[in-house]
Design an enzyme around this catalytic site. Structure first.
Site, PDB file in Angstrom:
ATOM      1  N   GLN A 274       0.834  -1.222  -0.019  1.00  0.00           N
ATOM      2  CA  GLN A 274      -0.064   0.046  -0.170  1.00  0.00           C
ATOM      3  C   GLN A 274       0.870   1.319   0.019  1.00  0.00           C
ATOM      4  O   GLN A 274       0.391   2.281   0.617  1.00  0.00           O
ATOM      5  CB  GLN A 274      -0.933  -0.050   1.145  1.00  0.00           C
ATOM      6  CG  GLN A 274      -2.078  -0.891   0.875  1.00  0.00           C
ATOM      7  CD  GLN A 274      -2.966  -0.512  -0.179  1.00  0.00           C
ATOM      8  OE1 GLN A 274      -3.080   0.613  -0.554  1.00  0.00           O
ATOM      9  NE2 GLN A 274      -3.604  -1.531  -0.540  1.00  0.00           N
ATOM     10  N   SER A 275       2.177   1.234  -0.736  1.00  0.00           N
ATOM     11  CA  SER A 275       3.014   2.320  -0.719  1.00  0.00           C
ATOM     12  C   SER A 275       2.448   3.574  -1.343  1.00  0.00           C
ATOM     13  O   SER A 275       2.164   3.546  -2.659  1.00  0.00           O
ATOM     14  CB  SER A 275       4.235   1.859  -1.453  1.00  0.00           C
ATOM     15  OG  SER A 275       5.063   3.009  -1.733  1.00  0.00           O
TER      16      SER A 275
END
Ligand SMILES: *Cc1c(COP(=O)(O)O)cnc(C)c1O
Length: 338
Positions: free
Chosen positions: A73-74
């Site tokens: 989920q960067s």
């Protein structure tokens, strides 16, 4: 001083807003928020400020492909993927974790941007990241492409410029509003934002301390990482500072690095109920949405430090570094249902 290449990508300057209702609820100090969640729509957040410099360097070196890395989920990977599409570059993401099912949040946006994605089990990622990135670059080279690797969070000598520039902007905002900030607080993850703000405030002529709230790792790790990014930046660009009308070299060893530790909670990207409550509180009071991975922890830590008396002053500025898409994969934690 060697200047860095830059391309304009972010919507700046971003607003600096007083949080009047929340400040009144708390009975002071006066809290302000620098809206770097408004640096763009889907490219919003802090990474785009750094990527203005990283991507400019990649283009200057003739790259046609960008390789970068981060968690599933960067925010950094999402901004990079979309900006690559905007610039006509290929994007390859090396992500930590095993994805399954329908992608959500940032990962969905990575897919929409058409990024090539490798998901790597956490243990292997931890042990072999450098090699994985190098191997990936070599595969592109063998196919006649030129790949440029951007490290985690674009936190390196090049990326430091993003928040040196961001600090200059913030100092101007404060001057215009007629106050000198007593503290600047933000969530710190890979250290580049903190490095840039710490050097940038001094370069902008302010003695204001910058506090990075650790959202992973610990104080010692950040002290070391931020110092290293600053040293690499100094060595590469020899930055200078204006003092009593005279240009002098800036010595990064003289800069004070401040880390607020103790608010990581259960782990990176895992937050306790106090963080989710804090996100709801700010959304209700001010219409501003924080995220559970970075800014929610950072903001909660700021309020708690004020309450405990370890952070004080008349005017405190929180830098909202973005991350809104991180809310959706953790929707269950807010406890709403119909
Ligand atoms: C990456 C990130 C941070 C931390 O910035 P670093 O420069 O990596 O320390 C803070 N907030 C958000 C929303 C981020 O995506």
């Amino acid at each position: 001083m060697t200047t860095a290449a830059r391309i304009r990508l972010a919507q700046t300057p971003t607003p600096l807003q007083p949080l009047d209702r929340l400040s009144a609820e708390l009975g002071g100090p006066r809290l302000w928020i620098k809206r770097d969640d408004l640096t763009g729509s889907v490219c919003s957040g802090n990474k785009i400020r750094k990527l203005e410099f990283s991507l400019a360097q990649a283009l200057a070196e003739g790259a046609d492909t960008i390789i970068t890395c981060g968690g599933l989920q960067s925010n950094h990977c999402r901004s990079t993927a979309l900006l690559c599409s905007q610039l006509g570059l290929r994007c390859h993401l090396v992500l930590r974790g095993e994805a399954s099912g329908t992608p959500d949040g940032n990962l969905l946006l990575d897919c929409l941007a058409g990024a090539e994605i490798d998901c790597i089990p956490p243990r292997r990622y931890q042990a072999e990241l450098e090699q994985l990135l190098q191997d990936c670059a070599e595969r592109y080279a063998a196919d006649g492409h030129h790949a440029f690797i951007i490290p985690t969070g674009a936190s390196d000598a090049i990326g430091v410029w993003g928040y040196v520039e961001g600090a200059r902007e913030l100092a101007e905002d404060c001057r215009r509003e007629g106050f000198i900030p007593d503290a600047v607080v933000h969530a710190t993850g890979s250290g580049g934002t903190q490095a840039g703000l710490t050097a940038g405030m001094v370069m902008a002529g302010l003695a204001t301390p910058v506090y990075g709230v650790a959202v992973c790792d610990d104080e010692a790790w950040f002290m070391n990482k931020v110092r290293q990014d600053l040293r690499d930046w100094q060595q590469r660009y020899q930055p200078s500072i204006q003092r009593v009308g005279k240009k002098q070299p800036l010595d990064v060893e003289q800069l004070t690095i401040n880390v607020i530790d103790g608010y990581v909670g259960p782990g990176y990207a895992q937050a306790g109920p106090e963080v989710f409550d804090c996100i709801s509180r700010l959304a209700r009071a001010e219409g501003i949405v924080l995220d559970p991975v970075y800014t929610g922890k950072g903001f909660y830590a700021m309020l708690d430090s004020i309450k405990r008396g370890t952070l004080s002053g008349d005017n405190i500025v929180f830098v909202h570094t973005g991350g809104v898409f991180g809310v959706f994969p953790q929707r269950e934690e807010f406890g709403f249902s119909f």
